[in-house]
Motif scaffolding. Structure first.
Motif, PDB file in Angstrom:
ATOM      1  N   PHE A  43       1.198  -1.662  -0.130  1.00  0.00           N
ATOM      2  CA  PHE A  43       0.028   0.181   0.165  1.00  0.00           C
ATOM      3  C   PHE A  43       1.109   0.580   0.204  1.00  0.00           C
ATOM      4  CE2 PHE A  43      -0.925   3.229   3.366  1.00  0.00           C
ATOM      5  CZ  PHE A  43      -2.533   3.200   2.656  1.00  0.00           C
ATOM      6  N   MET A  44       1.658   1.411   0.896  1.00  0.00           N
ATOM      7  CA  MET A  44       2.788   2.665   1.200  1.00  0.00           C
ATOM      8  C   MET A  44       3.658   2.771  -0.682  1.00  0.00           C
ATOM      9  SD  MET A  44       6.496   3.219   1.501  1.00  0.00           S
ATOM     10  CE  MET A  44       7.258   1.966   2.243  1.00  0.00           C
ATOM     11  N   THR A  45       4.372   1.622  -0.996  1.00  0.00           N
ATOM     12  CA  THR A  45       4.773   1.773  -2.458  1.00  0.00           C
ATOM     13  C   THR A  45       3.544   2.227  -3.295  1.00  0.00           C
ATOM     14  OG1 THR A  45       4.388  -0.501  -3.080  1.00  0.00           O
ATOM     15  CG2 THR A  45       6.347   0.074  -1.680  1.00  0.00           C
ATOM     16  N   GLY A  46       2.634   1.603  -3.240  1.00  0.00           N
ATOM     17  CA  GLY A  46       1.633   2.778  -4.383  1.00  0.00           C
ATOM     18  C   GLY A  46       1.677   3.967  -4.377  1.00  0.00           C
ATOM     19  N   ALA A  47       1.531   4.491  -3.031  1.00  0.00           N
ATOM     20  CA  ALA A  47       1.636   6.107  -2.758  1.00  0.00           C
ATOM     21  C   ALA A  47       2.724   6.881  -3.383  1.00  0.00           C
ATOM     22  CB  ALA A  47       0.846   6.342  -1.365  1.00  0.00           C
ATOM     23  N   PHE A  48       3.951   6.193  -3.231  1.00  0.00           N
ATOM     24  CA  PHE A  48       5.171   6.677  -3.922  1.00  0.00           C
ATOM     25  C   PHE A  48       5.043   6.490  -5.199  1.00  0.00           C
ATOM     26  CE2 PHE A  48       6.521   6.987   0.820  1.00  0.00           C
ATOM     27  CZ  PHE A  48       6.668   7.941   0.572  1.00  0.00           C
ATOM     28  N   GLY A  49       5.139   5.448  -5.399  1.00  0.00           N
ATOM     29  CA  GLY A  49       4.955   5.085  -7.264  1.00  0.00           C
ATOM     30  C   GLY A  49       3.788   5.899  -7.667  1.00  0.00           C
ATOM     31  N   ALA A  50       2.697   6.398  -7.044  1.00  0.00           N
ATOM     32  CA  ALA A  50       2.086   7.503  -7.101  1.00  0.00           C
ATOM     33  C   ALA A  50       2.422   9.228  -7.404  1.00  0.00           C
ATOM     34  CB  ALA A  50       0.562   7.842  -6.762  1.00  0.00           C
ATOM     35  N   LEU A  51       3.347   9.303  -5.945  1.00  0.00           N
ATOM     36  CA  LEU A  51       4.007  10.620  -6.444  1.00  0.00           C
ATOM     37  C   LEU A  51       5.347  10.551  -6.983  1.00  0.00           C
ATOM     38  CD1 LEU A  51       4.374  13.497  -4.733  1.00  0.00           C
ATOM     39  CD2 LEU A  51       6.418  11.601  -2.834  1.00  0.00           C
ATOM     40  N   THR A  52       5.894   9.580  -7.799  1.00  0.00           N
ATOM     41  CA  THR A  52       6.767   9.454  -8.580  1.00  0.00           C
ATOM     42  C   THR A  52       6.030  10.161  -9.925  1.00  0.00           C
ATOM     43  OG1 THR A  52       8.474   7.427  -7.313  1.00  0.00           O
ATOM     44  CG2 THR A  52       8.506   8.708  -9.683  1.00  0.00           C
ATOM     45  N   VAL A  53       5.497   9.730 -10.153  1.00  0.00           N
ATOM     46  CA  VAL A  53       4.684  10.047 -11.477  1.00  0.00           C
ATOM     47  C   VAL A  53       4.022  11.695 -11.443  1.00  0.00           C
ATOM     48  CG1 VAL A  53       2.149   9.943 -12.748  1.00  0.00           C
ATOM     49  CG2 VAL A  53       3.330   7.854 -12.255  1.00  0.00           C
ATOM     50  N   ILE A  72      -2.406   4.935 -12.378  1.00  0.00           N
ATOM     51  CA  ILE A  72      -2.311   3.893 -13.394  1.00  0.00           C
ATOM     52  C   ILE A  72      -0.737   3.497 -12.660  1.00  0.00           C
ATOM     53  CG2 ILE A  72      -0.408   3.803 -15.207  1.00  0.00           C
ATOM     54  CD1 ILE A  72      -2.842   4.945 -16.009  1.00  0.00           C
ATOM     55  N   GLY A  73       0.795   5.401 -12.008  1.00  0.00           N
ATOM     56  CA  GLY A  73       1.522   4.443 -11.588  1.00  0.00           C
ATOM     57  C   GLY A  73       1.684   3.989 -10.210  1.00  0.00           C
ATOM     58  N   ALA A  74       0.732   4.160  -9.373  1.00  0.00           N
ATOM     59  CA  ALA A  74       0.799   3.254  -8.123  1.00  0.00           C
ATOM     60  C   ALA A  74       0.439   1.812  -8.045  1.00  0.00           C
ATOM     61  CB  ALA A  74      -0.702   4.535  -7.430  1.00  0.00           C
ATOM     62  N   VAL A  75      -0.616   1.389  -9.540  1.00  0.00           N
ATOM     63  CA  VAL A  75      -0.824   0.585  -9.562  1.00  0.00           C
ATOM     64  C   VAL A  75      -0.244  -0.300  -9.675  1.00  0.00           C
ATOM     65  CG1 VAL A  75      -2.391  -1.137 -10.916  1.00  0.00           C
ATOM     66  CG2 VAL A  75      -3.324   0.737  -9.579  1.00  0.00           C
ATOM     67  N   ILE A  76       0.286   0.020 -11.410  1.00  0.00           N
ATOM     68  CA  ILE A  76       2.001  -0.830 -11.776  1.00  0.00           C
ATOM     69  C   ILE A  76       3.139  -1.252 -10.369  1.00  0.00           C
ATOM     70  CG2 ILE A  76       3.798  -0.403 -13.072  1.00  0.00           C
ATOM     71  CD1 ILE A  76       2.123   1.444 -14.911  1.00  0.00           C
ATOM     72  N   VAL A  77       3.629   0.049  -9.954  1.00  0.00           N
ATOM     73  CA  VAL A  77       4.728  -0.072  -8.549  1.00  0.00           C
ATOM     74  C   VAL A  77       3.938  -1.198  -8.134  1.00  0.00           C
ATOM     75  CG1 VAL A  77       5.708   0.943  -7.015  1.00  0.00           C
ATOM     76  CG2 VAL A  77       5.114   1.669  -8.967  1.00  0.00           C
ATOM     77  N   ALA A  78       2.340  -1.229  -7.484  1.00  0.00           N
ATOM     78  CA  ALA A  78       2.110  -2.111  -5.936  1.00  0.00           C
ATOM     79  C   ALA A  78       2.262  -3.411  -6.625  1.00  0.00           C
ATOM     80  CB  ALA A  78       1.120  -1.667  -5.637  1.00  0.00           C
ATOM     81  N   VAL A  79       1.287  -3.238  -8.065  1.00  0.00           N
ATOM     82  CA  VAL A  79       1.104  -4.590  -8.590  1.00  0.00           C
ATOM     83  C   VAL A  79       2.548  -5.350  -9.030  1.00  0.00           C
ATOM     84  CG1 VAL A  79       0.536  -5.989 -10.354  1.00  0.00           C
ATOM     85  CG2 VAL A  79      -1.158  -3.993  -9.400  1.00  0.00           C
ATOM     86  N   ALA A  80       3.586  -4.708  -9.573  1.00  0.00           N
ATOM     87  CA  ALA A  80       4.825  -5.326  -9.693  1.00  0.00           C
ATOM     88  C   ALA A  80       5.479  -6.010  -8.786  1.00  0.00           C
ATOM     89  CB  ALA A  80       6.193  -4.196 -10.562  1.00  0.00           C
ATOM     90  N   ILE A  81       5.707  -5.182  -7.554  1.00  0.00           N
ATOM     91  CA  ILE A  81       6.000  -5.477  -5.642  1.00  0.00           C
ATOM     92  C   ILE A  81       5.072  -7.196  -5.047  1.00  0.00           C
ATOM     93  CG2 ILE A  81       6.278  -4.939  -3.640  1.00  0.00           C
ATOM     94  CD1 ILE A  81       6.619  -1.941  -4.544  1.00  0.00           C
ATOM     95  N   ALA A  82       3.804  -6.840  -5.558  1.00  0.00           N
ATOM     96  CA  ALA A  82       2.988  -8.100  -4.536  1.00  0.00           C
ATOM     97  C   ALA A  82       3.828  -9.007  -5.373  1.00  0.00           C
ATOM     98  CB  ALA A  82       2.379  -6.985  -5.112  1.00  0.00           C
ATOM     99  N   VAL A  83       3.411  -9.004  -6.990  1.00  0.00           N
ATOM    100  CA  VAL A  83       3.819 -10.106  -7.826  1.00  0.00           C
ATOM    101  C   VAL A  83       4.819 -10.724  -7.859  1.00  0.00           C
ATOM    102  CG1 VAL A  83       4.074 -10.825 -10.229  1.00  0.00           C
ATOM    103  CG2 VAL A  83       1.773  -9.769 -10.009  1.00  0.00           C
ATOM    104  N   GLY A  84       6.259  -9.730  -7.480  1.00  0.00           N
ATOM    105  CA  GLY A  84       7.218 -10.458  -7.649  1.00  0.00           C
ATOM    106  C   GLY A  84       7.405 -11.025  -5.752  1.00  0.00           C
ATOM    107  N   ALA A  85       6.760 -10.061  -5.415  1.00  0.00           N
ATOM    108  CA  ALA A  85       7.067 -10.824  -4.006  1.00  0.00           C
ATOM    109  C   ALA A  85       6.571 -12.390  -3.497  1.00  0.00           C
ATOM    110  CB  ALA A  85       6.251  -9.807  -2.275  1.00  0.00           C
ATOM    111  N   GLU A  86       5.905 -12.388  -4.483  1.00  0.00           N
ATOM    112  CA  GLU A  86       5.226 -13.897  -4.460  1.00  0.00           C
ATOM    113  C   GLU A  86       5.785 -14.760  -4.847  1.00  0.00           C
ATOM    114  OE1 GLU A  86       2.884 -17.550  -5.575  1.00  0.00           O
ATOM    115  OE2 GLU A  86       3.352 -15.961  -7.332  1.00  0.00           O
TER     116      GLU A  86
END
Length: 309
Positions: A43-53, A72-86
Motif C-alpha cells: 500500500f505504501m509503495t503504491g502511494a510513492f509510485g503515484a508521487l513519483t509520477v 496507473i503509476g501506483a497500481v503498476i508499482v504495487a502490483v509489480a512488488i506484490a507479484v514479485g513477492a509472491e
C-alpha cells in the motif's frame, strides 16, 4: 448530536479506505491461507509510485490530468512488488510450515520500508502529496473535503468491479474453486499458480487505489504509513470474516465508523476525556477486534475458507 451525521460520513470514508486495503489480505488468505503482513508496505509503495509520477510530470500539469496517470503509476508499482513477492518470497515456501512465510512477510515489510526510505530519504518525516483544487462540498449539514471526493467514487466502483470479476468471469470462478479446494481445482484444469498471482495482483491494485485516496485525504505520505494502516486493514478483514471479500469492505466500514465515533465522543464522557484523543484511535480499533474475536470469532459475515485439514 448535531455533529453525528458528519462523524458518520467521516467514519464511512475512513472505513472505505480500510476496506480497499483489507481486500488484499482477505483474497490472499482465502486462496493460500497466508497472512501477507507486507501488504501494508505494498500500500505504501503504491502511494510513492503515484508521487513519483507526479514529480515526473511537466510543471503546470493540472490535477485532473495527473490523477489518472498517478493511479496507473501506483497500481503498476504495487502490483509489480506484490507479484514479485509472491514469485520469489512466498511461492518457494508454499508447502513450508506456516511460520516460515509469516516471518518472510515481516522481513519483506521491513525491507520495503527501508528501500523506499533509501529512494526518498526525505520521506523519513513526510512528503507532501498533490491535492485536488476546489471544495469543500456541503451536503446539508455534512461537509466532504475535496480529497475525499476521490474515495467516494473509487470505493464503490472498485467493489463493483471486483464483484463482477469474481462472480461472472472464468478467472473469478477459478479463484473460488482454488480457495475451496486447490488440489481438486488443479485436477479440473485450473492453473492454481496463475490464480494465486492474480489474487496478489488484484489485492495490490486495490491497495494502490487506497494509497492514492490516503494521499489525497491527508495531504502527505511517509515510508512508515503502511504499518499501522496495514494492521487496521487486517483487523477489518478479520472483523468481516477472513476470506470473505464483501466482509472485508463491511469490516472496514465498521472499523472506520467505530474509530471515528470513539474519538469524537469518548472525550465528552466525564473521567474518560483522555481516552478520546486522536492518539487513542488505534487503541479503540483493536479493542473492537478483541470484542469481535471474543463473541463472534468467525467475523461479521463469517469466514469463507475451506477446511483443508
Amino acid at each position: 448530536m448535531n455533529e453525528l451525521p458528519q462523524q458518520l460520513v467521516n467514519g464511512l470514508l475512513l472505513g472505505a479506505m480500510y476496506g480497499l486495503v483489507a481486500i488484499g489480505y482477505t483474497m490472499v488468505y482465502g486462496i493460500v491461507q497466508l497472512i501477507n503482513f507486507a501488504h501494508g508496505e505494498i500500500f505504501m509503495t503504491g502511494a510513492f509510485g503515484a508521487l513519483t509520477v507526479w514529480l515526473w510530470l511537466p510543471g503546470g500539469t493540472t490535477m485532473w490530468i495527473a490523477l489518472p496517470l498517478m493511479i496507473i503509476g501506483a497500481v503498476i508499482v504495487a502490483v509489480a512488488i506484490a507479484v514479485g513477492a509472491e514469485r520469489f518470497a512466498y511461492r518457494p515456501l508454499r508447502n513450508a510450515p506456516r511460520l516460515a512465510p509469516l516471518i518472510t512477510a515481516i522481513g519483506l515489510s521491513l525491507a520495503l520500508q527501508q528501500a523506499v526510505w533509501a529512494w526518498y530519504p526525505e520521506a523519513k518525516s513526510a512528503r507532501t502529496f498533490p491535492q485536488i483544487a476546489g471544495g469543500p462540498f456541503e451536503i446539508g449539514s455534512v461537509t466532504i473535503q475535496t480529497g475525499d471526493v476521490f474515495l467516494v467514487a473509487a470505493a464503490p466502483l472498485s467493489m463493483a468491479i471486483l464483484g463482477y470479476f469474481v462472480l461472472k468471469t472464468r478467472t473469478g470462478r477459478g479463484m473460488q474453486a482454488t480457495a475451496q479446494d486447490p488440489d481438486t481445482a488443479k485436477l479440473m484444469g485450473v492453473n492454481t499458480d496463475r490464480i494465486i498471482v492474480i489474487a496478489f495482483a488484484l489485492g495490490a491494485a486495490f491497495a494502490a487505489v487506497g494509497a492514492v485516496a490516503y494521499g489525497l485525504k491527508y495531504g502527505e505520505i511517509n515510508f512508515r504509513m503502511g504499518f499501522i494502516l496495514g494492521l487496521k486493514a487486517f483487523t477489518a478483514a478479520v472483523l468481516g470474516g477472513i476470506g470473505n471479500i464483501y466482509g472485508a469492505m463491511i469490516g472496514g466500514v465498521v472499523l472506520g465508523v467505530a474509530e471515528t465515533l470513539a474519538t469524537a465522543y469518548i472525550a465528552d464522557i466525564p473521567a474518560m476525556d483522555k481516552f478520546g484523543s486522536q492518539s487513542w484511535a488505534d487503541v479503540w480499533a483493536f479493542v473492537l477486534l478483541i470484542l469481535v474475536l471474543l463473541f463472534r470469532p468467525q467475523g461479521l459475515l463469517g469466514e469463507r475458507v475451506a477446511d483443508r485439514a
